[in-house]
Design a protein around this motif. Structure first.
Motif, mmCIF file in Angstrom:
data_model
loop_
_atom_site.group_PDB
_atom_site.id
_atom_site.type_symbol
_atom_site.label_atom_id
_atom_site.label_comp_id
_atom_site.label_asym_id
_atom_site.label_seq_id
_atom_site.Cartn_x
_atom_site.Cartn_y
_atom_site.Cartn_z
ATOM 1 N N LYS A 150 -52.821 35.599 -45.042
ATOM 2 C CA LYS A 150 -52.103 35.611 -43.757
ATOM 3 C C LYS A 150 -51.970 34.213 -43.168
ATOM 4 O O LYS A 150 -51.093 33.969 -42.349
ATOM 5 C CB LYS A 150 -52.821 36.543 -42.789
ATOM 6 C CG LYS A 150 -52.818 37.984 -43.282
ATOM 7 C CD LYS A 150 -53.548 38.912 -42.345
ATOM 8 C CE LYS A 150 -53.485 40.344 -42.869
ATOM 9 N NZ LYS A 150 -54.236 41.304 -42.037
ATOM 10 N N GLN A 151 -52.852 33.286 -43.576
ATOM 11 C CA GLN A 151 -52.783 31.908 -43.070
ATOM 12 C C GLN A 151 -51.889 31.018 -43.932
ATOM 13 O O GLN A 151 -51.523 29.925 -43.512
ATOM 14 C CB GLN A 151 -54.177 31.283 -43.034
ATOM 15 C CG GLN A 151 -55.149 31.964 -42.095
ATOM 16 C CD GLN A 151 -56.524 31.306 -42.146
ATOM 17 O OE1 GLN A 151 -56.662 30.104 -42.381
ATOM 18 N NE2 GLN A 151 -57.552 32.086 -41.929
ATOM 19 N N ALA A 152 -51.552 31.496 -45.133
ATOM 20 C CA ALA A 152 -50.900 30.620 -46.120
ATOM 21 C C ALA A 152 -49.431 30.376 -45.791
ATOM 22 O O ALA A 152 -48.766 31.176 -45.127
ATOM 23 C CB ALA A 152 -51.023 31.249 -47.503
ATOM 24 N N ASP A 153 -48.929 29.241 -46.277
ATOM 25 C CA ASP A 153 -47.492 28.959 -46.191
ATOM 26 C C ASP A 153 -46.743 29.767 -47.252
ATOM 27 O O ASP A 153 -45.613 30.216 -47.014
ATOM 28 C CB ASP A 153 -47.250 27.458 -46.398
ATOM 29 C CG ASP A 153 -47.910 26.620 -45.315
ATOM 30 O OD1 ASP A 153 -47.429 26.660 -44.172
ATOM 31 O OD2 ASP A 153 -48.913 25.940 -45.609
ATOM 32 N N PHE A 154 -47.362 29.917 -48.411
ATOM 33 C CA PHE A 154 -46.778 30.715 -49.495
ATOM 34 C C PHE A 154 -47.901 31.525 -50.143
ATOM 35 O O PHE A 154 -48.992 31.000 -50.359
ATOM 36 C CB PHE A 154 -46.124 29.820 -50.560
ATOM 37 C CG PHE A 154 -45.060 28.916 -49.999
ATOM 38 C CD1 PHE A 154 -43.765 29.373 -49.789
ATOM 39 C CD2 PHE A 154 -45.368 27.599 -49.669
ATOM 40 C CE1 PHE A 154 -42.792 28.542 -49.266
ATOM 41 C CE2 PHE A 154 -44.395 26.757 -49.135
ATOM 42 C CZ PHE A 154 -43.109 27.228 -48.933
ATOM 43 N N ALA A 155 -47.625 32.783 -50.442
ATOM 44 C CA ALA A 155 -48.642 33.639 -51.070
ATOM 45 C C ALA A 155 -48.029 34.374 -52.260
ATOM 46 O O ALA A 155 -46.916 34.901 -52.168
ATOM 47 C CB ALA A 155 -49.190 34.632 -50.052
ATOM 48 N N VAL A 156 -48.764 34.367 -53.351
ATOM 49 C CA VAL A 156 -48.367 35.142 -54.526
ATOM 50 C C VAL A 156 -49.341 36.308 -54.621
ATOM 51 O O VAL A 156 -50.537 36.115 -54.865
ATOM 52 C CB VAL A 156 -48.439 34.293 -55.812
ATOM 53 C CG1 VAL A 156 -48.021 35.131 -57.017
ATOM 54 C CG2 VAL A 156 -47.566 33.053 -55.684
ATOM 55 N N ILE A 157 -48.844 37.536 -54.411
ATOM 56 C CA ILE A 157 -49.701 38.720 -54.461
ATOM 57 C C ILE A 157 -49.687 39.229 -55.892
ATOM 58 O O ILE A 157 -48.760 39.936 -56.325
ATOM 59 C CB ILE A 157 -49.210 39.806 -53.479
ATOM 60 C CG1 ILE A 157 -49.024 39.200 -52.090
ATOM 61 C CG2 ILE A 157 -50.190 40.972 -53.448
ATOM 62 C CD1 ILE A 157 -50.275 38.568 -51.515
ATOM 63 N N ALA A 158 -50.688 38.820 -56.637
ATOM 64 C CA ALA A 158 -50.743 39.160 -58.062
ATOM 65 C C ALA A 158 -52.117 38.803 -58.605
ATOM 66 O O ALA A 158 -52.905 38.121 -57.946
ATOM 67 C CB ALA A 158 -49.663 38.387 -58.828
ATOM 68 N N ASP A 159 -52.386 39.289 -59.813
ATOM 69 C CA ASP A 159 -53.604 38.924 -60.530
ATOM 70 C C ASP A 159 -53.473 37.470 -60.986
ATOM 71 O O ASP A 159 -52.489 37.103 -61.631
ATOM 72 C CB ASP A 159 -53.777 39.845 -61.739
ATOM 73 C CG ASP A 159 -55.124 39.644 -62.428
ATOM 74 O OD1 ASP A 159 -55.693 38.541 -62.318
ATOM 75 O OD2 ASP A 159 -55.586 40.592 -63.088
#
Length: 329
Positions: free
Chosen positions: A300-309
């Motif tokens: 939630k704090q990140a500029d970019f997030a990859v939701i994955a393993d």
């Protein structure tokens, strides 16, 4: 009022200045109009290059303590050098880096001089009567202002990354400062120093930091993260949970009880984002995370997030970076 001027203590390691210590020259510039010019005190052995570097960072003069007994990071010996410089300069303010050694030296010097010690400072200000500093509290959720009367000098330790070193200018004179150790200063004897692995980029000054959390799953996963950090020209870090589990050494730990980093790119892999960790990386310019949990605080704090393993993403990143560099597996 207390004395005049600012004494900046430049900590060295292996003859090189610590980046957090050079930032103190920027901190001194914030108050030297009110308190007087800054003097840099460089302590160590084989510190010729460090003194020349400090001499170009906006200080009025440089004092050098260059002797074999100062080669090792012993707080009592460095404190003795600071006290000798203090006798010569009678400063209004003494600045030390918020490193492990800097904090120990600052406490010794403040106790022996009977003056206030203000810790973990991120901003400095001066009025006609008071020195005012800003420091984070409650795990950096709040900032507080601490005041100290200017009728006495003060010792301040500055959090790494709070100031930037000035642009190099014309050099100022460098003078040798003789320091004679006393018997209590020799009670600590260093029997062995352990070097960091060769080729490792300094974590606190790295432009890119790749950080692994407990979500990496084990020490073997960090081999891939280390390669990714190397391909990105950065350094590898970890969370406290990882350090406590023995997967990575303590000197790679980032956070409240570890190092403070402020890279251009922070890449967190399997890092949940506990406050104890984020207080050490919140100055990062861009934050990218790879995590399977979309509700993780760091996502939630990140500029970019990859939701994955991460096992699906990191090997592909490594392969692509190798390809760009013309390397094979």
């Amino acid at each position: 009022m207390a004395g005049n001027g600012v004494l900046v203590v430049i900590e060295t390691s292996g003859g090189q200045p610590r980046p957090a210590a050079l930032e103190l020259c920027g901190a001194a510039q914030a108050v030297q109009e009110a308190l007087g010019s800054a003097t840099a005190l460089v302590v160590g052995q084989g510190i010729g290059a460090a003194t020349e570097q400090a001499a170009r960072l906006g200080v009025a003069r440089v004092l050098a303590v260059d002797a074999p007994e100062f080669a090792e990071p012993v707080a009592e010996r460095v404190a003795r050098a600071v006290l000798v410089a203090w006798e010569q300069l009678d400063p209004a303010l003494v600045l030390l880096p918020g490193t492990t050694l800097g904090r120990d030296v600052a406490a010794l010097v403040a106790a022996r001089r009977g003056v206030p010690h203000l810790v973990d400072v991120v901003a400095l200000g001066v009025t006609a009567d008071e020195l005012m500093v800003t420091r984070p509290v409650y795990q950096s959720k709040l900032l507080t202002t601490v005041r100290a009367s200017r009728t006495r000098a003060a010792v301040v330790t500055v959090r790494a990354g709070s100031f930037r070193p000035p642009e190099p200018g014309e050099p100022v004179p460098i003078e040798r400062l003789p320091v004679e150790l006393q018997e209590p200063d020799r009670r600590v004897r260093v029997t062995r120093m352990v070097d960091k692995p060769r080729g490792q980029v300094d974590l606190e000054s790295a432009p890119v930091v790749v950080v692994g959390g407990r979500g990496v799953g084990g020490p073997e996963g960090f081999e891939q993260l280390a390669e990714l950090a190397e391909l990105l020209g950065g350094a590898l870090g970890c969370t406290r949970a990882v350090s406590d589990l023995g997967w990575r050494p303590h000197y790679e730990q980032i956070g409240q009880t570890g190092k403070q980093v402020r890279p251009k790119l922070y890449l967190g892999v399997g890092v949940s984002g506990a406050v104890q960790h984020t207080v050490g990386m919140q100055g990062s310019e861009t934050v990218v995370v790879i995590n399977r949990d979309s509700n993780a605080p760091l996502v939630k704090q990140a500029d970019f997030a990859v939701i994955a393993d991460w096992n699906e993403i990191v090997p592909r990143l490594i392969a692509r970076l190798r390809e760009r560099r013309g390397r094979s597996a």
